[in-house]
Design an enzyme around this catalytic site. Sequence first.
Site: not given
Lengths: 153, 411
Positions: B125, B201, B204, B227, B369
């Site tokens: 991202h 990261d 997600q 999220k 993104c």
Amino acid sequence: MSNLDDLYREIILDHYRSPRNRGELATPPACRAEGFNPLCGDEITVFIQVENDVLVDIKISGHGCSISQSSASLMSAAVKGKTLDQVHQAIATFKQLMTVHEANIDDPEPVAVDIRALGELAALQGVVKFPVRIKCAILAWNTLDQGLQDFVS
Amino acid sequence: MTPFDPVQVRSEIPLLARTVHDRPVIYLDSAATSLTPQRVITAMSTYYQRSHANVHRAVYVTAEEATALYEGGRRDVGLFLGSTHPDEEIVFTKNATEAFNLFAKSWGRANLERGDVVVLSQMEHHANIVPWFQLRDEIGIEIKFLEVTDDFRLDLSRFDELLEGAKLLSITGMSNVLGTINPLRELTQRAHAFGALVLVDASQSAAHGPTDVVDFDVDALICTGHKMLGPTGIGVLWARREILAAMPPFLGGGGMIADVSVDGFTPASGVTKFEAGTPPIAEAAGLGEAVRYLRELGMEAIATYEKGLTDDAIARLAHEFSGRVRIIGPTDGVARGGVLSLDVEGVHPHDVAQVLDQFGVCIRPGHHCAKPLMKRFSLAATARVSFGPYSLQSDTNILIESLHHALELFG
């Protein structure tokens, strides 16, 4: 699905499926201008050839959604062969058509525009009911506007 | 533990009782933001109704309650991520993007110098790309990218070559476009062998399967409240406490200092030095409630359930559209999450999303993104469908019905 029918008029779908004046022109003598919609990745390149204050030819390349592509195609058909004054007039009229008054955001009505003067372009007036898509419709016009400014300077 | 019941989960999401265009909302955009359970909303409104005060220092009852809610949120999030020292390892930020900026600018400026290498991947991202480019422009680090294979997996063939001499591998646990889940344990082991730290990261992946920073053996990890069934306005940086302890403050202001005089300031110790200004208190209370709820549901159970939904959707999309709807991502069901980026033949993603909206179906068109990844596959945009624990197979029915309509309209 009445809302969708407002947006995706048959004329729009026709211009999306069979875009007019698609391609490129040799530069010079033609000028080119590029437009981007960074939010959705749409890209458009407008080639214009001006002789004696007349837009004698226009070609469009790039990619985007049905609204941006059909608007570009309709635009090319509307301005080709017109004097620069007429082209500027058409740009101004189209931008006015795409103007949404904030007071009417829930039920946007196009401001008073002479629809007859727009011809097939009037098919795009349903776009104002979908504010997010206005930037799609207006991309080609802003790019043409930029191209004309570049040509003058 | 009671068996996972998606219908029960769905009933706890007030938004899913709504209709749009006279149809129930079919929410398939959880990769952009997850929907909020009532108990999370209640946790935040209770703070405002009963305990609204600023945190830390004040001694009156409601201020102590506010501090307890905020610090309690920190401990809940730490527990959820497998942190062994949540009070010293969890930093709250505004969102995941701010957490990346914090790490890149604080850890990066203190630990990297001209010519040092940071390795990212092509499926990141922008939040895990742009801060590193900014640092490159500022101090001259070098950024290298692990590529993505034609079958949408991380290309590890040049891993050793790229990691040679690298100081950091900063990589996503799960692609927000492809749905690909990366092999974190293997990556960490191999990166550590080169002496590189690993930042993950987890934005997600965190709400869709187990996250355990000790088990992953990573050095730092970032995720975002909204999220994870939590509120917007709160992000999370977890890092091993010795790493955080050696990092300078990021933003300056109130709350992050030990002392200030007319000559200068001394930063606070611990995670406080990274939390300048009034922190997201209601959001921490909400996120704490969200991760308690996720733990009750069971992260393994959620992962298994969403895998079933995803496998079913992949099979039915293939069956229904015989190639006219292509999935940009792995379709073998292995190591992938519930994110399906669609390429619909002859229909631009914006038009797909517009038609689907008329059916109440919420999906996301665009580049998500992740422009380097889109360029890798020569795409300007995709129409992305993504599931959450409240998604049902019947959502896929409506998705398919509306996709048929889009193909018909533009065909």
